[in-house]
Design a protein around this motif. Sequence first.
Motif, PDB file in Angstrom:
ATOM      1  N   ALA A   1     -20.394 -40.892  83.789  1.00  0.00           N
ATOM      2  CA  ALA A   1     -19.225 -41.761  83.745  1.00  0.00           C
ATOM      3  C   ALA A   1     -19.636 -43.214  83.905  1.00  0.00           C
ATOM      4  O   ALA A   1     -20.335 -43.569  84.853  1.00  0.00           O
ATOM      5  CB  ALA A   1     -18.235 -41.373  84.825  1.00  0.00           C
TER       6      ALA A   1
ATOM      7  N   ALA B   1     -14.851 -47.917  83.806  1.00  0.00           N
ATOM      8  CA  ALA B   1     -13.882 -48.210  82.760  1.00  0.00           C
ATOM      9  C   ALA B   1     -13.746 -49.712  82.585  1.00  0.00           C
ATOM     10  O   ALA B   1     -13.886 -50.485  83.542  1.00  0.00           O
ATOM     11  CB  ALA B   1     -12.523 -47.604  83.121  1.00  0.00           C
TER      12      ALA B   1
ATOM     13  N   ASP C   1      -6.534 -47.650  81.325  1.00  0.00           N
ATOM     14  CA  ASP C   1      -7.978 -47.827  81.413  1.00  0.00           C
ATOM     15  C   ASP C   1      -8.654 -46.687  80.660  1.00  0.00           C
ATOM     16  O   ASP C   1      -8.111 -45.576  80.589  1.00  0.00           O
ATOM     17  CB  ASP C   1      -8.470 -47.792  82.866  1.00  0.00           C
ATOM     18  CG  ASP C   1      -8.442 -49.154  83.540  1.00  0.00           C
ATOM     19  OD1 ASP C   1      -8.831 -50.140  82.889  1.00  0.00           O
ATOM     20  OD2 ASP C   1      -8.028 -49.208  84.709  1.00  0.00           O
ATOM     21  N   TRP C   2      -9.849 -46.935  80.143  1.00  0.00           N
ATOM     22  CA  TRP C   2     -10.667 -45.879  79.553  1.00  0.00           C
ATOM     23  C   TRP C   2     -11.704 -45.405  80.579  1.00  0.00           C
ATOM     24  O   TRP C   2     -12.399 -46.222  81.169  1.00  0.00           O
ATOM     25  CB  TRP C   2     -11.412 -46.385  78.311  1.00  0.00           C
ATOM     26  CG  TRP C   2     -10.559 -46.627  77.120  1.00  0.00           C
ATOM     27  CD1 TRP C   2     -10.204 -47.838  76.601  1.00  0.00           C
ATOM     28  CD2 TRP C   2      -9.958 -45.643  76.280  1.00  0.00           C
ATOM     29  NE1 TRP C   2      -9.414 -47.682  75.490  1.00  0.00           N
ATOM     30  CE2 TRP C   2      -9.251 -46.338  75.262  1.00  0.00           C
ATOM     31  CE3 TRP C   2      -9.942 -44.249  76.274  1.00  0.00           C
ATOM     32  CZ2 TRP C   2      -8.541 -45.677  74.263  1.00  0.00           C
ATOM     33  CZ3 TRP C   2      -9.240 -43.586  75.280  1.00  0.00           C
ATOM     34  CH2 TRP C   2      -8.546 -44.302  74.293  1.00  0.00           C
ATOM     35  N   ALA C   3     -11.805 -44.105  80.755  1.00  0.00           N
ATOM     36  CA  ALA C   3     -12.911 -43.507  81.503  1.00  0.00           C
ATOM     37  C   ALA C   3     -13.922 -43.031  80.466  1.00  0.00           C
ATOM     38  O   ALA C   3     -13.600 -42.180  79.623  1.00  0.00           O
ATOM     39  CB  ALA C   3     -12.424 -42.339  82.349  1.00  0.00           C
ATOM     40  N   GLN C   4     -15.134 -43.593  80.480  1.00  0.00           N
ATOM     41  CA  GLN C   4     -16.097 -43.363  79.409  1.00  0.00           C
ATOM     42  C   GLN C   4     -17.277 -42.505  79.853  1.00  0.00           C
ATOM     43  O   GLN C   4     -17.689 -42.534  81.007  1.00  0.00           O
ATOM     44  CB  GLN C   4     -16.615 -44.700  78.881  1.00  0.00           C
ATOM     45  CG  GLN C   4     -15.521 -45.579  78.290  1.00  0.00           C
ATOM     46  CD  GLN C   4     -16.091 -46.830  77.667  1.00  0.00           C
ATOM     47  OE1 GLN C   4     -16.955 -46.768  76.790  1.00  0.00           O
ATOM     48  NE2 GLN C   4     -15.604 -47.976  78.110  1.00  0.00           N
ATOM     49  N   THR C   5     -17.791 -41.757  78.888  1.00  0.00           N
ATOM     50  CA  THR C   5     -18.942 -40.882  79.081  1.00  0.00           C
ATOM     51  C   THR C   5     -19.893 -41.079  77.905  1.00  0.00           C
ATOM     52  O   THR C   5     -19.435 -41.190  76.763  1.00  0.00           O
ATOM     53  CB  THR C   5     -18.510 -39.407  79.139  1.00  0.00           C
ATOM     54  OG1 THR C   5     -17.625 -39.220  80.234  1.00  0.00           O
ATOM     55  CG2 THR C   5     -19.697 -38.477  79.281  1.00  0.00           C
TER      56      THR C   5
ATOM     57  N   GLY D   1     -14.241 -41.249  75.398  1.00  0.00           N
ATOM     58  CA  GLY D   1     -13.379 -41.795  76.427  1.00  0.00           C
ATOM     59  C   GLY D   1     -12.116 -40.980  76.606  1.00  0.00           C
ATOM     60  O   GLY D   1     -11.638 -40.330  75.671  1.00  0.00           O
TER      61      GLY D   1
ATOM     62  N   GLN E   1      -6.802 -43.255  80.821  1.00  0.00           N
ATOM     63  CA  GLN E   1      -6.268 -43.046  82.158  1.00  0.00           C
ATOM     64  C   GLN E   1      -5.013 -43.896  82.328  1.00  0.00           C
ATOM     65  O   GLN E   1      -5.037 -45.099  82.076  1.00  0.00           O
ATOM     66  CB  GLN E   1      -7.307 -43.440  83.214  1.00  0.00           C
ATOM     67  CG  GLN E   1      -8.651 -42.744  83.059  1.00  0.00           C
ATOM     68  CD  GLN E   1      -8.546 -41.253  83.297  1.00  0.00           C
ATOM     69  OE1 GLN E   1      -7.921 -40.811  84.268  1.00  0.00           O
ATOM     70  NE2 GLN E   1      -9.154 -40.466  82.433  1.00  0.00           N
TER      71      GLN E   1
END
Length: 368
Positions: A22, A25, A36-40, A356, A359
Amino acid sequence: MRRTAAVLLTLALSFATVPAYAHPAEPAADRGAGLDWAQTVLDSDQSFRGLDAVSRRTAWVTGESTTDGPGSVWRTTDGGDSWQNVSPPESDGLLFRDVEALGARSAVVLAIGPGEASRIYRTADAGKTWHETFRNRTEQAFFNCVDFYPGGRRGLAVSDPVDGKFRILSTDDGGRSWSVQSPAGMPDSTGEANFSASGDCLVIRGHNAWFGSGGSAARVFRSSDLGRTWTASDSTIPAGEAAGVFGLAFRTPWQGVAVGGDFDAPADGGDASAYTGHERTWTNGGDLAHLGEDAAWVSVLPGTLVVVGESGDTAGSSISHDGGRSWTEFSKAGFHTLDCTIDFSCWAAGGDGRVGRLQWRPGGIGAQ
């Protein structure tokens, strides 16, 4: 589109489970939007351009190597906590630009390119085995996008024009076999092309199908008879060699948006969106602060859409609460492709192997 594929490449087969990593964001440009974007990052060598989200737990993404390595297909069934590389074998050099999930275990993926580079693969066992079900033998053809009608048996794929008309490929058995349709039902489209930017240059809703174009004209083509005949309408998005309609999204068979821009001027989002309320006529929508490579409706919030785009140093994500008439940028994080599910989950994927999840912060427009 030949030139676009080359431009995008410069920008940007194991079953081992890859743990999610992760990244923080991106901060929202408009905190009032509550997003918000939670990115991987799955594989930093990949540029992801195909995405199909089945639910808040299951999604498929496809991409291509930025160093001439293998293209890849990835799948999650735990909401993105982990991803599995389920790529077809011998995929070196293949550009997987689109994926259509027919369920948690079945999917069709499209590799783009001229001649035999355009191929379709199908899996029915979650990617353990793949079958090549189509390989293009016409050098002029260059397939860009694929989609399926409800039920998953009838599907279409669209190619850049051959002899002055867009070429349509169809299946009636869930992608196990494909045939080229007669060009008699296609208007003249000399000088136009598709953009394989996001996997959504061709979309289907109900019994209707649409695809977008650029080049000499930026139009939206529509079929109401399972893809056999087509009519074209001006999208209002400016056309150009690297400009036009990049992605389409329909909430109903008559309410839709088109997004696009110009890859030669990615910071210019003026007139880069359009909307329709009755299928045939398009109205210029709000300006964007970035390219509009893909858009998706947030189904539980009527009138709400998200749009994403990234090209070089220009990237961003925006939201509309009025059906595409106006847009607010909420993040400088950009992606190439986007999908939202009926259970209020939005996924995105893009360059540097990123995926992503959107959120919805407390006090925002929803709850994730």
